[in-house]
Design a protein around this motif. Structure first.
Motif, PDB file in Angstrom:
ATOM      1  N   LEU A 413      43.649  33.811  50.179  1.00  0.00           N
ATOM      2  CA  LEU A 413      42.627  33.173  49.341  1.00  0.00           C
ATOM      3  C   LEU A 413      42.636  31.652  49.509  1.00  0.00           C
ATOM      4  N   GLN A 414      43.704  31.131  50.115  1.00  0.00           N
ATOM      5  CA  GLN A 414      43.821  29.691  50.350  1.00  0.00           C
ATOM      6  C   GLN A 414      43.516  29.322  51.803  1.00  0.00           C
ATOM      7  N   ASP A 415      42.993  30.265  52.559  1.00  0.00           N
ATOM      8  CA  ASP A 415      42.689  29.993  53.969  1.00  0.00           C
ATOM      9  C   ASP A 415      41.747  28.794  54.084  1.00  0.00           C
ATOM     10  N   THR A 416      41.839  28.094  55.175  1.00  0.00           N
ATOM     11  CA  THR A 416      40.999  26.906  55.379  1.00  0.00           C
ATOM     12  C   THR A 416      39.530  27.260  55.598  1.00  0.00           C
ATOM     13  N   ASP A 417      39.255  28.517  55.966  1.00  0.00           N
ATOM     14  CA  ASP A 417      37.871  28.924  56.225  1.00  0.00           C
ATOM     15  C   ASP A 417      37.297  29.669  55.019  1.00  0.00           C
ATOM     16  N   ALA A 418      36.111  29.257  54.587  1.00  0.00           N
ATOM     17  CA  ALA A 418      35.502  29.839  53.386  1.00  0.00           C
ATOM     18  C   ALA A 418      35.217  31.323  53.559  1.00  0.00           C
ATOM     19  N   LEU A 419      34.744  31.734  54.745  1.00  0.00           N
ATOM     20  CA  LEU A 419      34.402  33.138  54.925  1.00  0.00           C
ATOM     21  C   LEU A 419      35.645  34.016  54.883  1.00  0.00           C
ATOM     22  N   VAL A 420      36.749  33.522  55.417  1.00  0.00           N
ATOM     23  CA  VAL A 420      38.010  34.272  55.335  1.00  0.00           C
ATOM     24  C   VAL A 420      38.414  34.430  53.872  1.00  0.00           C
ATOM     25  N   ARG A 421      38.278  33.347  53.077  1.00  0.00           N
ATOM     26  CA  ARG A 421      38.614  33.429  51.662  1.00  0.00           C
ATOM     27  C   ARG A 421      37.723  34.454  50.953  1.00  0.00           C
ATOM     28  N   ALA A 422      36.429  34.457  51.294  1.00  0.00           N
ATOM     29  CA  ALA A 422      35.492  35.383  50.648  1.00  0.00           C
ATOM     30  C   ALA A 422      35.852  36.831  50.962  1.00  0.00           C
ATOM     31  N   VAL A 423      36.137  37.115  52.225  1.00  0.00           N
ATOM     32  CA  VAL A 423      36.464  38.496  52.604  1.00  0.00           C
ATOM     33  C   VAL A 423      37.828  38.898  52.030  1.00  0.00           C
ATOM     34  N   ALA A 424      38.753  37.965  51.928  1.00  0.00           N
ATOM     35  CA  ALA A 424      40.046  38.265  51.303  1.00  0.00           C
ATOM     36  C   ALA A 424      39.835  38.666  49.842  1.00  0.00           C
ATOM     37  N   ALA A 425      38.926  37.960  49.155  1.00  0.00           N
ATOM     38  CA  ALA A 425      38.620  38.309  47.764  1.00  0.00           C
ATOM     39  C   ALA A 425      38.024  39.711  47.681  1.00  0.00           C
ATOM     40  N   GLU A 426      37.091  40.012  48.560  1.00  0.00           N
ATOM     41  CA  GLU A 426      36.487  41.352  48.559  1.00  0.00           C
ATOM     42  C   GLU A 426      37.543  42.423  48.811  1.00  0.00           C
ATOM     43  N   SER A 427      38.463  42.145  49.745  1.00  0.00           N
ATOM     44  CA  SER A 427      39.506  43.120  50.063  1.00  0.00           C
ATOM     45  C   SER A 427      40.428  43.347  48.874  1.00  0.00           C
ATOM     46  N   LEU A 428      40.744  42.287  48.145  1.00  0.00           N
ATOM     47  CA  LEU A 428      41.585  42.444  46.955  1.00  0.00           C
ATOM     48  C   LEU A 428      40.869  43.290  45.901  1.00  0.00           C
ATOM     49  N   GLY A 429      39.564  43.108  45.764  1.00  0.00           N
ATOM     50  CA  GLY A 429      38.820  43.961  44.851  1.00  0.00           C
ATOM     51  C   GLY A 429      38.864  45.410  45.278  1.00  0.00           C
ATOM     52  N   THR A 430      38.747  45.636  46.569  1.00  0.00           N
ATOM     53  CA  THR A 430      38.777  47.007  47.094  1.00  0.00           C
ATOM     54  C   THR A 430      40.136  47.659  46.853  1.00  0.00           C
ATOM     55  N   LEU A 431      41.214  46.904  47.029  1.00  0.00           N
ATOM     56  CA  LEU A 431      42.557  47.454  46.837  1.00  0.00           C
ATOM     57  C   LEU A 431      42.837  47.775  45.364  1.00  0.00           C
ATOM     58  N   GLY A 432      42.176  47.047  44.447  1.00  0.00           N
ATOM     59  CA  GLY A 432      42.238  47.407  43.029  1.00  0.00           C
ATOM     60  C   GLY A 432      43.527  47.090  42.313  1.00  0.00           C
ATOM     61  N   ASP A 433      44.317  46.165  42.819  1.00  0.00           N
ATOM     62  CA  ASP A 433      45.567  45.810  42.157  1.00  0.00           C
ATOM     63  C   ASP A 433      45.328  44.617  41.225  1.00  0.00           C
ATOM     64  N   THR A 434      45.700  44.760  39.950  1.00  0.00           N
ATOM     65  CA  THR A 434      45.380  43.729  38.955  1.00  0.00           C
ATOM     66  C   THR A 434      46.193  42.451  39.105  1.00  0.00           C
ATOM     67  N   GLN A 435      47.247  42.461  39.902  1.00  0.00           N
ATOM     68  CA  GLN A 435      47.989  41.214  40.095  1.00  0.00           C
ATOM     69  C   GLN A 435      47.146  40.166  40.824  1.00  0.00           C
ATOM     70  N   ALA A 436      45.986  40.609  41.372  1.00  0.00           N
ATOM     71  CA  ALA A 436      45.105  39.665  42.059  1.00  0.00           C
ATOM     72  C   ALA A 436      44.159  38.959  41.099  1.00  0.00           C
ATOM     73  N   VAL A 437      44.126  39.381  39.801  1.00  0.00           N
ATOM     74  CA  VAL A 437      43.115  38.853  38.875  1.00  0.00           C
ATOM     75  C   VAL A 437      43.231  37.349  38.710  1.00  0.00           C
ATOM     76  N   GLU A 438      44.414  36.837  38.371  1.00  0.00           N
ATOM     77  CA  GLU A 438      44.568  35.404  38.121  1.00  0.00           C
ATOM     78  C   GLU A 438      44.258  34.559  39.361  1.00  0.00           C
ATOM     79  N   PRO A 439      44.789  34.929  40.534  1.00  0.00           N
ATOM     80  CA  PRO A 439      44.423  34.148  41.722  1.00  0.00           C
ATOM     81  C   PRO A 439      42.913  34.172  41.987  1.00  0.00           C
ATOM     82  N   LEU A 440      42.274  35.312  41.708  1.00  0.00           N
ATOM     83  CA  LEU A 440      40.828  35.393  41.910  1.00  0.00           C
ATOM     84  C   LEU A 440      40.081  34.504  40.914  1.00  0.00           C
TER      85      LEU A 440
END
Length: 690
Positions: A413-440
């Motif tokens: 989520l801290q990647d230098t490229d915005a599109l990488v950050r966006a897809v990382a966020a989508e992937s975390l949503g897909t995985l469904g683990d709530t530990q990603a909530v605060e970073p998101l």
């Protein structure tokens, strides 16, 4: 001869009266001339030659023709020069007879004149000249006869070919030259002569670009008894014969010629060659078959894919190596995906390739086939120096469903490229683990609207209550797409989202207002009714009004009836959002809507969304007035309206909620309903089973 009437040919013949028979050739009756000439042929007396030569100058063309034929049959050398001269006669039948006559005697003086006659304007003369030269069998005629094999008339070509055949071995070299120019006649003649010199060019023809030429060469070799028994020509021979089973039995020796056939002009040859290579299973065929997977012909592509399938997973390593070739990368990737988990190990090895395109392709395939063994290698790729490699890796990890990817994706989520950050966020949503909530949530402050939107979608998927306030705050985002996404996400949180969504109904962006209206309809809280009604009355954008009407229908509050009726009765030519009002009224089911809906139905002349929604709404509300209106619609001269009304009446008849009195009314109109209903409704069975 008698003074009157035709001459007595039989008598003249019996008396050996040559002069009388020659004189009879000048008779006006054709049958008499013919009998006279046949008599002279039979007698064969040299005394007739000089008179017949004289007759060649007769005024009557038929007389000249018979004289020429007679001279040919007598066969005296004195007739050669006059017959040569007759090759220039003004009548083509005389010229033909002269050529025929010269061909019978075999005098060498006639060869050059007969060669010249191959250029005659009449095909019948050219044909007879070719036939005559064949009787001579003189090699001097070969070039001219070879040219005549290309004559525009088939009979001339046939005669010239037979003439060359008669000449025999001396004609072979010329025939070979003709053969190389694509002359089919030369092929037939060479087979007939059977000269060994024809074999090498025929073997060469087995590699011709045209399948039909190859087939003819193979047939010629077969007819000559020269079918190849060993070496590369054996394979080429069976390819030419299209005997693919024999090719497969030859095995590895057939691979090189068969791979060449993958480029053949004929798609049928390309298909069969691919299948045969699959049967042989030689690894050398893998790359050529991959190229064939790009064939312009669908059947050839399928055959190549099936051939590669036949190799099985043993070629996965070879396929991964093919990823390095940009021309093979696409089909190699597709084949690796087909092999599934068997391809994972060699693909993981390719992740270290120096070519970023290769690494990206390998990740894309591993996303589908990698399984748990690919997770750690994919995590390592999040540190790749190529943006697209990292992008593919975060997407693949999201699809992998493995908890080991959570921490690395949070870091991404801290990647230098915005599109990488966006897809990382989508992937975390897909995985469904709530530990990603605060970073998101923290990433909702990202400078890039694509990232913020992706975070909102991920939080929507996770459905964590901690996200409510941040999502409400996102309704104030400077970007309309982000606000729209936030509005769409809030319905996950039910009643807590109602007030923020009501506020979003006033957003300057119509898409945000539309999304807020839809979400309020999904939540179904009655607090939204008055704000939604206000949105209708404010004459908002038609898409917003459509969403608002739909939302009011889903909430089902009676306060919406009058505003929806007013919306239904608007005279706007754009009937689309009015159809949404009709559907909403049908969903609410209030009887006050029946009369306005009937009025709209009566105005319908074509089957629009409004008309269809109105008919369905009347069916949903029911009641005697609605049923009568639907029955009346069966009599309207508009087929689609009749069908929709009939289908709706059929549904009402089958509904357990419809009173028996209305069912009886529908039953009485069953014949009209059956006539107009759509076949898929199968109402005939419904009404028969009462």
């Amino acid at each position: 001869m008698p003074l009157f009437g035709p001459p007595d040919i039989d008598k003249l013949k019996a008396e050996q009266d040559v002069n009388g028979l020659v004189k009879a050739l000048r008779h006006k009756d054709g049958s008499t001339r013919l009998k006279a000439r046949l008599a002279l042929d039979e007698i064969g007396d040299a005394r007739a030659v000089e008179p017949l030569i004289a007759v060649l100058q007769a005024r009557n063309k038929d007389t000249r023709q018979e004289a020429a034929k007679a001279l040919g049959n007598i066969g005296d050398a004195r007739a050669v020069e006059p017959l040569i001269a007759a090759l220039q006669d003004q009548d083509d039948w005389v010229r033909k007879a002269a050529a025929e006559a010269l061909g019978k005697r075999g005098d060498a003086r006639a060869i050059d004149p007969l060669i010249a006659a191959l250029q005659d304007t009449e095909f019948s003369v050219r044909e007879e000249a070719a036939r005559a030269l064949g009787n001579f069998g003189d090699a001097r005629a070969i070039p001219a006869l070879s040219a005549a094999c290309q004559d525009k008339h088939g009979k001339v070509r046939s005669a010239a070919s037979r003439a060359l055949e008669n000449i025999g071995p001396d004609a072979v070299e010329s025939l070979i030259a003709m053969l190389q120019d694509g002359d089919d006649a030369a092929l037939r003649v060479l087979v007939s002569i059977g000269d060994q010199r024809a074999v090498p060019p025929l073997l060469a023809m087995l590699q011709d670009d045209e399948a039909e030429v190859r087939k003819k060469a193979a047939k010629a070799l077969e007819d000559m008894g020269k079918r190849p028994k060993s070496g590369k020509h054996v394979v080429l021979y069976w390819i030419a014969q299209r005997d693919w089973e024999r090719c497969a039995k030859i095995g590895s020796a057939a691979v090189k010629p068969l791979t060449a056939m993958l480029q053949d002009k004929s798609e049928w040859v390309r298909q069969d060659a691919a299948r045969t290579l699959g049967t042989i299973g030689d690894m050398r065929a893998v790359e050529p078959l991959l190229f064939a997977c790009r064939d312009q012909d669908r059947g050839a592509r399928r055959a190549a894919e099936e051939a590669l399938d036949a190799f099985g997973s043993k070629i996965t390593k070879r396929l991964t190596l093919a990823l390095k070739d940009e021309n093979l990368r696409g089909p190699a990737a597709e084949m690796l995906e087909r092999f599934g988990a068997d391809a994972a190990k060699p693909l993981i090895a390719v992740l270290q390739d120096k070519d970023a395109d290769v690494r990206r392709t390998a990740i894309r395939i591993l996303r589908t086939v990698g399984g748990e063994h690919a997770i750690e290698p994919l995590i390592a790729m999040l540190q790749d120096n190529d943006r697209d490699v990292r992008l593919n890796a975060v997407g693949a990890l999201g699809r992998g469903g493995d908890a080991r990817a959570i921490e690395p994706l949070i870091a991404a989520l801290q990647d230098t490229d915005a599109l990488v950050r966006a897809v990382a966020a989508e992937s975390l949503g897909t995985l469904g683990d709530t530990q990603a909530v605060e970073p998101l949530i923290a990433l909702l402050q990202d400078d890039d609207q694509r990232v913020r939107k992706a975070v909102i979608n991920a939080l929507d998927t996770l459905g964590e209550s901690r996200a409510i306030e941040p999502l409400i705050d996102a309704l104030q985002d400077k970007d309309g797409d982000v606000r729209k996404a936030a509005a769409g996400a809030l319905d996950t949180f039910g009643e807590a989202a109602v007030e923020p969504l009501i506020a979003a109904l006033q957003d300057e962006d119509k898409n945000v207002r539309k999304a807020a209206a839809r979400r309020l309809g999904a939540i179904g809280d009655t607090r939204a009714v008055e704000p939604l009604i206000a949105l209708i009355r404010n004459n908002d954008h038609r898409e917003v009004r459509w969403s608002t009407a739909t939302a009011l229908g889903r909430i089902g509050d009676a306060r919406a009836i009058e505003p929806l009726i007013a919306m239904l009765q608007e005279k706007d030519e754009d009937v689309w959002y009015r159809g949404a009002a009709a559907s909403a009224l049908g969903t609410i089911g209030d009887a006050r809507a029946v009369e306005p809906l009937i009025a709209v139905l009566q105005d319908c002349t074509i089957m629009t969304d409004l008309c269809g929604s109105t008919i369905k709404a009347l069916g949903s509300i029911g009641g005697a007035a609605a049923v009568e209106a639907l029955i009346d619609a069966l009599r309207r001269p508009f087929r689609h309206i009749q069908t929709a009304a009939a289908d709706t009446l059929g549904d009402l008849y089958q509904s357990p909620d419809t009173p028996d009195t209305l069912k009886q009314l529908i039953w009485e109109k069953r014949q009209s309903i059956l006539i107009h209903s759509s076949p898929m409704k199968k109402l005939g069975y419904v009404f028969r089973s009462r």
